[in-house]
Scaffold this motif. Sequence first.
Motif, PDB file in Angstrom:
ATOM      1  N   VAL A 182       0.881  -1.159   0.000  1.00  0.00           N
ATOM      2  CA  VAL A 182       0.000   0.000   0.000  1.00  0.00           C
ATOM      3  C   VAL A 182       0.920   1.211   0.000  1.00  0.00           C
ATOM      4  O   VAL A 182       1.833   1.307   0.837  1.00  0.00           O
ATOM      5  N   PHE A 183       0.686   2.107  -0.937  1.00  0.00           N
ATOM      6  CA  PHE A 183       1.507   3.311  -0.999  1.00  0.00           C
ATOM      7  C   PHE A 183       0.925   4.360  -0.073  1.00  0.00           C
ATOM      8  O   PHE A 183      -0.286   4.592  -0.042  1.00  0.00           O
ATOM      9  N   VAL A 184       1.831   4.942   0.717  1.00  0.00           N
ATOM     10  CA  VAL A 184       1.441   5.921   1.728  1.00  0.00           C
ATOM     11  C   VAL A 184       2.354   7.139   1.625  1.00  0.00           C
ATOM     12  O   VAL A 184       3.458   7.063   1.068  1.00  0.00           O
ATOM     13  N   ASP A 185       1.882   8.236   2.167  1.00  0.00           N
ATOM     14  CA  ASP A 185       2.702   9.432   2.290  1.00  0.00           C
ATOM     15  C   ASP A 185       3.847   9.129   3.252  1.00  0.00           C
ATOM     16  O   ASP A 185       3.627   8.560   4.332  1.00  0.00           O
ATOM     17  N   ARG A 186       5.056   9.485   2.853  1.00  0.00           N
ATOM     18  CA  ARG A 186       6.239   9.184   3.664  1.00  0.00           C
ATOM     19  C   ARG A 186       6.116   9.717   5.092  1.00  0.00           C
ATOM     20  O   ARG A 186       6.515   9.057   6.052  1.00  0.00           O
TER      21      ARG A 186
ATOM     22  N   ARG B 276       2.028   8.671   6.693  1.00  0.00           N
ATOM     23  CA  ARG B 276       1.721   7.232   6.590  1.00  0.00           C
ATOM     24  C   ARG B 276       0.260   6.972   6.214  1.00  0.00           C
ATOM     25  O   ARG B 276      -0.269   5.905   6.429  1.00  0.00           O
ATOM     26  N   LYS B 277      -0.388   7.949   5.635  1.00  0.00           N
ATOM     27  CA  LYS B 277      -1.763   7.792   5.148  1.00  0.00           C
ATOM     28  C   LYS B 277      -1.714   7.354   3.680  1.00  0.00           C
ATOM     29  O   LYS B 277      -0.858   7.818   2.921  1.00  0.00           O
ATOM     30  N   PRO B 278      -2.617   6.459   3.259  1.00  0.00           N
ATOM     31  CA  PRO B 278      -2.618   5.987   1.874  1.00  0.00           C
ATOM     32  C   PRO B 278      -2.730   7.130   0.871  1.00  0.00           C
ATOM     33  O   PRO B 278      -3.443   8.110   1.108  1.00  0.00           O
ATOM     34  N   VAL B 279      -1.984   6.996  -0.221  1.00  0.00           N
ATOM     35  CA  VAL B 279      -2.010   7.948  -1.320  1.00  0.00           C
ATOM     36  C   VAL B 279      -2.107   7.168  -2.634  1.00  0.00           C
ATOM     37  O   VAL B 279      -1.806   5.981  -2.680  1.00  0.00           O
ATOM     38  N   GLU B 280      -2.529   7.867  -3.678  1.00  0.00           N
ATOM     39  CA  GLU B 280      -2.544   7.234  -4.989  1.00  0.00           C
ATOM     40  C   GLU B 280      -1.117   6.899  -5.399  1.00  0.00           C
ATOM     41  O   GLU B 280      -0.183   7.646  -5.092  1.00  0.00           O
TER      42      GLU B 280
END
Length: 137
Positions: free
Chosen positions: A112-116, A119-123
Motif C-alpha cells: 500500500v503506498f502511503v505518504d512518507r 503514513r496515510k494511503p495515497v494514490e
Amino acid sequence: MRDSYRHWQRIPTRWADNDVYGHVNNVVHYAWMDTVINTWLITEAGLDIHDGGAIGLCVESHCNYRASVSFPDAVDAGLRIGHLGRSSVRYEVGFFLEGRDDVVAEGHFVHVFVDRTTRKPVEIPADLRARMEGLVA
C-alpha cells in the motif's frame, strides 16, 4: 508458467540460506520476494526510496512451496502484477530453478503506498503506475 511473468532476476543461494534439513529455509523466500520487487521498483520503475513522497508498505505476503532449493542452486525469480489498485499493488513472484520450467515456490506481496510523513494511503504516483502497468499479467 514462466511466460506469465514480465520481469526476471536471477538470485544465487548462499551457504547460510540452507537450514539443518539441507534446503533453503522458508523465510529466505520472503527475502527473495522483497529483493526482486524492490530491485525492480528502484532500477526499473524509478522509485526514490530516500526522498520520494510516497513509499510502499507491505501489508500482506504469502508463499506456497512446491519443491526444495539448496545451496549452490540459483533461482530465477519471475515478477508480475496480479492487481493494480488506486493505492495498492499485488506483486506475484514465481521462483524457478535456474533454466528449468517447474515452479519451486510462488508467492505474493501487497504494497500500500502511503505518504512518507503521515503514513496515510495515497494514490500510486502516475510515473510509477505507468511502469507498473507493464507488469500487469
